[in-house]
Design a protein around this motif. Structure first.
Motif, short mmCIF file in Angstrom:
data_model
loop_
_atom_site.label_atom_id
_atom_site.label_comp_id
_atom_site.label_asym_id
_atom_site.label_seq_id
_atom_site.Cartn_x
_atom_site.Cartn_y
_atom_site.Cartn_z
N GLN A 22 -1.05 -12.79 -14.62
CA GLN A 22 -0.93 -12.57 -16.06
C GLN A 22 -0.82 -13.92 -16.78
O GLN A 22 0.06 -14.73 -16.46
CB GLN A 22 0.27 -11.69 -16.37
N GLY A 24 -0.33 -16.18 -20.22
CA GLY A 24 0.33 -16.06 -21.50
C GLY A 24 0.53 -17.38 -22.19
O GLY A 24 0.09 -18.43 -21.73
N ALA A 39 -0.87 -12.45 -30.65
CA ALA A 39 -0.87 -11.16 -29.97
C ALA A 39 -2.27 -10.56 -29.87
O ALA A 39 -2.56 -9.79 -28.96
CB ALA A 39 0.07 -10.19 -30.68
N LEU A 43 -4.81 -12.61 -24.62
CA LEU A 43 -3.90 -13.00 -23.54
C LEU A 43 -3.08 -11.80 -23.08
O LEU A 43 -3.02 -10.77 -23.76
CB LEU A 43 -2.98 -14.13 -24.01
N ASP A 44 -2.41 -11.96 -21.94
CA ASP A 44 -1.66 -10.85 -21.36
C ASP A 44 -0.23 -10.75 -21.86
O ASP A 44 0.32 -9.65 -21.96
CB ASP A 44 -1.62 -11.01 -19.83
N TRP A 45 0.40 -11.91 -22.14
CA TRP A 45 1.82 -11.86 -22.51
C TRP A 45 2.18 -13.04 -23.40
O TRP A 45 1.48 -14.06 -23.43
CB TRP A 45 2.72 -11.82 -21.28
N LEU A 46 3.23 -12.85 -24.16
CA LEU A 46 3.78 -13.88 -25.03
C LEU A 46 5.24 -14.11 -24.66
O LEU A 46 5.96 -13.17 -24.33
CB LEU A 46 3.72 -13.46 -26.50
N TYR A 70 -0.05 -4.25 -30.21
CA TYR A 70 -1.14 -5.05 -29.64
C TYR A 70 -1.09 -4.93 -28.11
O TYR A 70 -0.03 -4.72 -27.53
CB TYR A 70 -1.02 -6.51 -30.05
N ILE A 72 -0.48 -6.53 -25.53
CA ILE A 72 0.14 -7.74 -24.98
C ILE A 72 1.62 -7.45 -24.76
O ILE A 72 2.21 -6.63 -25.50
CB ILE A 72 -0.07 -8.94 -25.94
#
Length: 275
Positions: A22, A24, A39, A43-46, A70, A72
Motif C-alpha cells: 500500500q 501513501g 484523497a 494513492l492507497d492511504w494518507l 474517497y 483511500i
C-alpha cells in the motif's frame, strides 16, 4: 428512525485483504482542502500527522471528514503515546492510529490498552457523545469497537530496533512503521537516512517484522530507496508529503520562469503594511 451506519474497514483489514503493498503520503499542511485533494489522488492511504504538523483535534476532524468517502484509508499519527490523546482521537473518529517513538514492548502494551475498552484495556467510554460510534448509530459499537480500530507503532531508535521482535509480538499491535530519519539520528547519523548503515537496519527491521507475521511499513521519499524497501518486504510505504510536493513544485516553477541575473520589483515599490 435514525439511519444505521456501518464502520469502515480498518487499515489492518486492507493490508490483510491484498498482497499488493500500500502506497501513501503524508498530510502535514493542516488543511482539509489539501487532504481532500490528496484523497482523490489514487494513492492507497494518507497519514494525517499531529506530531510534527500544525494539527489539533478540530483540524484533524475536518481532514477526516474531508477524505471520508474517497477510496483511500486515513491513518492519524498522534503527537505522543499519551492515553488521553489516544482517547480523544479515537472518539472523534480516527479508526487507524500510528503511535510515534515506541521503544519497548511495555510501551506497546500500554498503547494497545489505550485503544481498548475494559476489561481488555483502559479506553474511557464516551461513545454516545462521539463521532467514533456515529453517536451510537453503529450497531453494537461498544462490543465491536476492537474490530473498528487498528493500531500501528513507530520504530525510530536503536533501542526500538533492539526490541523490535518483542514489540511486534504484542497482542493488539497490527503493524510496525519504521522512521529512518529519527533512526538515523539515534545511530549518530543525523540527516543521513539514506546512509548504508541506516538502510541496512531498516531492511533488517522489515524482515524481522515480516517473519513474525506482522506488516512492516516505512517512510521513503526517494524512489530508489522506496523500491528497495518494497523489495525487502515492506507492506505499506509513504513516498511523499503534501508540503514537500508543494515546496518542490513551487521551486521548479521559480527555476523555470525566473532566469539567473534577473530581479524582482524594487524594494521601494513593494507595498508595506501599516500597523
Amino acid at each position: 428512525m435514525p439511519i444505521r451506519v456501518a464502520a469502515e474497514p480498518t487499515f489492518r483489514d486492507v493490508l490483510a485483504g491484498t498482497a499488493r503493498a500500500q502506497i501513501g503520503m503524508w498530510v502535514c499542511s493542516g488543511s482539509a482542502l489539501v487532504a481532500e485533494i490528496c484523497a482523490g489522488s489514487g494513492l492507497d492511504w494518507l497519514l494525517i500527522d499531529t506530531e510534527h504538523s500544525p494539527n489539533g483535534l478540530e483540524s484533524t476532524l475536518s481532514q477526516l471528514q474531508a477524505v471520508h468517502g474517497y477510496p483511500i484509508v486515513p491513518l492519524v499519527r498522534v503527537p505522543a503515546g499519551e492515553r488521553v490523546i489516544v482517547k480523544q482521537l479515537l472518539d472523534l473518529g480516527a479508526q487507524n492510529l500510528l503511535i510515534p517513538m515506541i521503544d519497548t514492548a511495555e510501551q506497546a502494551r500500554e498503547m494497545a490498552a489505550a485503544v481498548r475498552y475494559a476489561p481488555l484495556g483502559v479506553r474511557g467510554v464516551g461513545s454516545a457523545l462521539a463521532r467514533a460510534s456515529r453517536w451510537n448509530r453503529i450497531d453494537d459499537y461498544l462490543a465491536r469497537a476492537d474490530d473498528t480500530i487498528s493500531l500501528f507503532v513507530q520504530i525510530e531508535t536503536t533501542d526500538a530496533v533492539a526490541n523490535i521482535a518483542q514489540i511486534a509480538a504484542v497482542d493488539g499491535i497490527d503493524g510496525l512503521f519504521i522512521g529512518p530519519s529519527d533512526l538515523a539520528a539515534s545511530m549518530g547519523l543525523l540527516g543521513q537516512q539514506d546512509h548504508p548503515d541506516v538502510v541496512a537496519s531498516v531492511e533488517q527491521c522489515i524482515r524481522t517484522v515480516s517473519a513474525l507475521g506482522k506488516p512492516a511499513g516505512v517512510n521513503a521519499f526517494e524512489p530508489a530507496t522506496a523500491e528497495r524497501y518494497l523489495a525487502a518486504g515492506a507492506r505499506f510505504v509513504l513516498v511523499g508529503a503534501d508540503v514537500a510536493v508543494l515546496a518542490r513544485a513551487s521551486e521548479k516553477l521559480a527555476a523555470t520562469f525566473i532566469k539567473p541575473g534577473t530581479t524582482g520589483p524594487a524594494v521601494d515599490a513593494v507595498p508595506r503594511p501599516s500597523y
